[in-house]
Design a protein around this motif. Structure first.
Motif, PDB file in Angstrom:
ATOM      1  N   ASP A 193     -16.539   6.001 -42.674  1.00 58.97           N
ATOM      2  CA  ASP A 193     -17.470   6.671 -42.171  1.00 58.97           C
ATOM      3  C   ASP A 193     -18.276   7.523 -42.925  1.00 58.97           C
ATOM      4  OD1 ASP A 193     -17.076   5.933 -39.314  1.00 58.97           O
ATOM      5  OD2 ASP A 193     -15.590   7.492 -39.187  1.00 58.97           O
ATOM      6  N   GLY A 233     -20.290   5.718 -45.817  1.00 54.76           N
ATOM      7  CA  GLY A 233     -21.562   4.856 -45.630  1.00 54.76           C
ATOM      8  C   GLY A 233     -21.377   3.738 -46.673  1.00 54.76           C
ATOM      9  N   SER A 253     -23.447   6.643 -43.456  1.00 54.18           N
ATOM     10  CA  SER A 253     -23.206   6.165 -42.238  1.00 54.18           C
ATOM     11  C   SER A 253     -23.843   6.929 -41.145  1.00 54.18           C
ATOM     12  CB  SER A 253     -21.703   6.310 -42.091  1.00 54.18           C
ATOM     13  OG  SER A 253     -21.099   7.459 -41.787  1.00 54.18           O
ATOM     14  N   THR A 254     -24.148   6.430 -39.904  1.00 51.04           N
ATOM     15  CA  THR A 254     -24.598   7.244 -38.973  1.00 51.04           C
ATOM     16  C   THR A 254     -23.909   8.500 -38.524  1.00 51.04           C
ATOM     17  OG1 THR A 254     -25.636   5.276 -37.843  1.00 51.04           O
ATOM     18  CG2 THR A 254     -25.481   7.080 -36.423  1.00 51.04           C
ATOM     19  N   ARG A 255     -22.789   8.244 -38.891  1.00 50.11           N
ATOM     20  CA  ARG A 255     -21.721   9.406 -38.413  1.00 50.11           C
ATOM     21  C   ARG A 255     -22.061  10.575 -39.393  1.00 50.11           C
ATOM     22  NH1 ARG A 255     -15.216   9.997 -38.876  1.00 50.11           N
ATOM     23  NH2 ARG A 255     -14.891  12.147 -38.304  1.00 50.11           N
ATOM     24  N   LYS A 308     -24.628  11.124 -41.224  1.00 55.14           N
ATOM     25  CA  LYS A 308     -25.945  11.665 -41.191  1.00 55.14           C
ATOM     26  C   LYS A 308     -26.005  12.575 -39.982  1.00 55.14           C
ATOM     27  CE  LYS A 308     -28.129   7.592 -41.145  1.00 55.14           C
ATOM     28  NZ  LYS A 308     -29.344   6.392 -41.310  1.00 55.14           N
ATOM     29  N   ASN A 309     -25.381  12.249 -38.742  1.00 52.41           N
ATOM     30  CA  ASN A 309     -25.366  13.115 -37.680  1.00 52.41           C
ATOM     31  C   ASN A 309     -24.797  14.314 -37.791  1.00 52.41           C
ATOM     32  OD1 ASN A 309     -26.908  11.376 -36.185  1.00 52.41           O
ATOM     33  ND2 ASN A 309     -25.430  10.292 -35.136  1.00 52.41           N
TER      34      ASN A 309
END
Length: 140
Positions: free
Chosen positions: A77, A79, A111-113, A115-116
């Motif tokens: 998680d 990237g 990763s999207t996780r 970034k969020n």
């Protein structure tokens, strides 16, 4: 914990699009070194700092081998890491020889996780306010 920022002047001199204004820029670029990172990790678990350092060194060796093999590395998680290549420009495709190709950089795509999490948890403080609060001075 906040990311400290300061205003930075921007001047656009493109004809027909002239504009002057301000945007944000990070005011500090504090860096944590490997020893500091290992110490912080070891203080949150039962693994020693030396063991963590050993794992990171082994991980670095594997990263290097995989990137040299042309692989992308999806690191959970966190990237994806990949090697970016480049070469000089030649007139025809047959002129591109292996000795002309070189590594340009290693890229990282979070990763999207990750970034969020950063977007949802980030807090910001202007440098002037930080200096007032923690240093007792009114300057930026």
């Amino acid at each position: 914990m906040s990311i400290i920022y300061k205003p930075r002047k921007m001047v656009c001199a493109i004809p027909g699009k002239e504009k002057t204004g301000y945007f944000t820029a990070k005011a500090n670029s504090k860096t944590i070194d490997l020893d500091g990172l290992c110490y912080r990790i070891s203080s949150t678990c039962t693994i020693t700092s030396a063991d963590i350092r050993g794992v990171i060194e082994a991980l670095m060796t594997q990263f290097e081998l995989e990137l040299l093999n042309g692989s992308n590395i999806r690191f959970g998680d966190i990237g994806t890491f990949s090697a970016s290549i480049t070469s000089d420009i030649v007139e025809d495709k047959d002129g591109l020889k292996p000795q002309m190709v070189r590594i340009k950089t290693v890229t990282f795509l979070p990763s999207t996780r990750l970034k969020n999490k950063l977007k949802n948890k980030a807090r910001f403080m202007r440098l002037r306010d930080f200096n007032r609060k923690y240093n007792g001075v009114d300057e930026e």
